[in-house]
Design a protein around this motif. Structure first.
Motif, PDB file in Angstrom:
ATOM      1  N   ALA A  52      95.656  61.175 -25.854  1.00  0.00           N
ATOM      2  CA  ALA A  52      95.953  62.187 -26.863  1.00  0.00           C
ATOM      3  C   ALA A  52      96.559  61.548 -28.106  1.00  0.00           C
ATOM      4  O   ALA A  52      96.533  62.131 -29.192  1.00  0.00           O
ATOM      5  CB  ALA A  52      96.911  63.226 -26.294  1.00  0.00           C
ATOM      6  N   VAL A  53      97.121  60.347 -27.920  1.00  0.00           N
ATOM      7  CA  VAL A  53      97.700  59.587 -29.030  1.00  0.00           C
ATOM      8  C   VAL A  53      97.290  58.124 -28.869  1.00  0.00           C
ATOM      9  O   VAL A  53      97.392  57.571 -27.765  1.00  0.00           O
ATOM     10  CB  VAL A  53      99.241  59.685 -29.063  1.00  0.00           C
ATOM     11  N   ILE A  54      96.834  57.513 -29.939  1.00  0.00           N
ATOM     12  CA  ILE A  54      96.553  56.071 -29.957  1.00  0.00           C
ATOM     13  C   ILE A  54      97.527  55.443 -30.945  1.00  0.00           C
ATOM     14  O   ILE A  54      97.536  55.791 -32.131  1.00  0.00           O
ATOM     15  CB  ILE A  54      95.108  55.773 -30.393  1.00  0.00           C
ATOM     16  N   VAL A  55      98.364  54.538 -30.464  1.00  0.00           N
ATOM     17  CA  VAL A  55      99.341  53.860 -31.314  1.00  0.00           C
ATOM     18  C   VAL A  55      98.949  52.382 -31.372  1.00  0.00           C
ATOM     19  O   VAL A  55      99.056  51.665 -30.369  1.00  0.00           O
ATOM     20  CB  VAL A  55     100.774  54.014 -30.773  1.00  0.00           C
ATOM     21  N   ASN A  56      98.500  51.949 -32.529  1.00  0.00           N
ATOM     22  CA  ASN A  56      98.008  50.580 -32.663  1.00  0.00           C
ATOM     23  C   ASN A  56      99.106  49.659 -33.190  1.00  0.00           C
ATOM     24  O   ASN A  56      99.356  49.584 -34.396  1.00  0.00           O
ATOM     25  CB  ASN A  56      96.804  50.521 -33.599  1.00  0.00           C
ATOM     26  N   ALA A  57      99.774  48.971 -32.260  1.00  0.00           N
ATOM     27  CA  ALA A  57     100.820  48.015 -32.625  1.00  0.00           C
ATOM     28  C   ALA A  57     100.317  46.581 -32.579  1.00  0.00           C
ATOM     29  O   ALA A  57     101.085  45.646 -32.816  1.00  0.00           O
ATOM     30  CB  ALA A  57     102.019  48.170 -31.692  1.00  0.00           C
ATOM     31  N   ALA A  58      99.042  46.388 -32.266  1.00  0.00           N
ATOM     32  CA  ALA A  58      98.459  45.044 -32.237  1.00  0.00           C
ATOM     33  C   ALA A  58      98.014  44.650 -33.639  1.00  0.00           C
ATOM     34  O   ALA A  58      97.586  45.492 -34.427  1.00  0.00           O
ATOM     35  CB  ALA A  58      97.272  45.003 -31.280  1.00  0.00           C
TER      36      ALA A  58
END
Length: 297
Positions: A52-58
């Protein structure tokens, strides 16, 4: 609710796992599971998880190496970001991405606004800007947070480098003509979690608006000022073996690098504070909290 976090072992990805845990089931992945240098491999994993959420910390963050490995940096910082945003749109997920002060040329005289002209001064900044623009063009629901001078208790960062050098040398020189706001990964993660929670509530109410925001600690200093405070706190703590006696200020020309660094990296955070109703710690206060963690460890 599934929350996908990329860059699990990075400074920010590590902190996000803790900060986002109250919001849902966090699936934090590293390069072995989701390799952003191979954009073509991302879709099967993401669509199977249906977050439901994609958090791109890469991100590709080797600033100097990016001058030679620009295509690799572009795949990670732009092409894969574009694909993740498209997948978020397809799945109806919220997409959260992090960018950098390096999208600016560093010639400013006042804190940069989100609307100020961008002009990256190196390849890393250029690829991060491509990523920003890909997200904005994706038609997904998205948040992009620009930050700066990130450090934490783990990984490769300025604070850990200074602590190592301070234990090895009696004197060291640090650049004193670049200004910015040292920002702890923990603070970014905590503020991100609050912002995401609000964004999810707004989406349920059909009141969400995508946007680009600056997210850094309060206040400004130089790398020399940052290093001096690190050494001072390390010495006060009594748990670090500090050998250094002198921290000396020098100009940027003393340390030539393949990639040019911005001389001025201060970001205006008023838009973030107004949008999310959140306050930020001063950089020195945030650093003291990080040192408390280090001392306990």
């Amino acid at each position: 609710m599934n929350i996908l976090v990329t860059g699990r072992n990075g400074q920010l990805g590590w902190e996000l796992q803790r900060a986002l845990a109250p919001l849902g089931h966090v699936h934090a992945v590293d390069r072995s599971q989701l390799d952003l240098s191979r954009p073509e491999t991302l879709a099967p994993f993401v669509t199977a998880l249906r977050p439901a959420v994609i958090v791109n910390a890469a991100a590709y963050t080797a600033v100097d190496l990016a001058e030679k490995e620009t295509e690799v940096a572009r795949r990670v910082n732009a092409e894969s970001v574009q694909l993740l945003a498209a997948l978020a749109k397809q799945l109806g997920a919220l997409f959260v991405h992090y960018s950098t002060d390096y999208v600016f040329d560093g010639n400013g005289l006042r804190a940069y606004l989100e609307t100020d002209p961008v002009a990256p001064c190196n390849a890393y900044g250029a690829t991060k800007l491509e990523g920003e623009r890909a997200v904005a063009a994706s038609a997904a629901d998205w948040l992009v947070f620009r930050t700066s001078w990130v450090y934490s208790t783990r990984g490769r960062n300025f604070m850990r480098t200074i602590l190592r050098l301070a234990s090895e040398r009696e004197s060291m020189s640090v650049v004193n003509d670049q200004q910015g706001a040292p920002t702890s990964a923990r603070m970014i993660a905590d503020l991100s979690a609050h912002a995401i929670a609000l964004a999810l509530k707004e989406r349920r109410q059909d009141a969400f608006e995508s946007g680009l925001f600056h997210l850094t600690a309060r206040g400004t200093t130089t790398w020399y000022g940052f290093a001096s405070e690190i050494v001072s706190l390390a010495r006060q703590s009594g748990v670090f073996d500090i050998k250094v006696n002198d921290v000396l200020p020098v100009g940027t020309e003393a340390y030539p690098t393949p990639a040019r660094r911005p001389a001025f990296s201060v970001l205006d955070n008023a838009k973030f504070e107004h949008r999310f109703g959140l306050s930020r710690l001063d950089w020195a206060a945030a650093l003291r909290l990080v040192f408390d963690d280090l001392a306990r460890a």
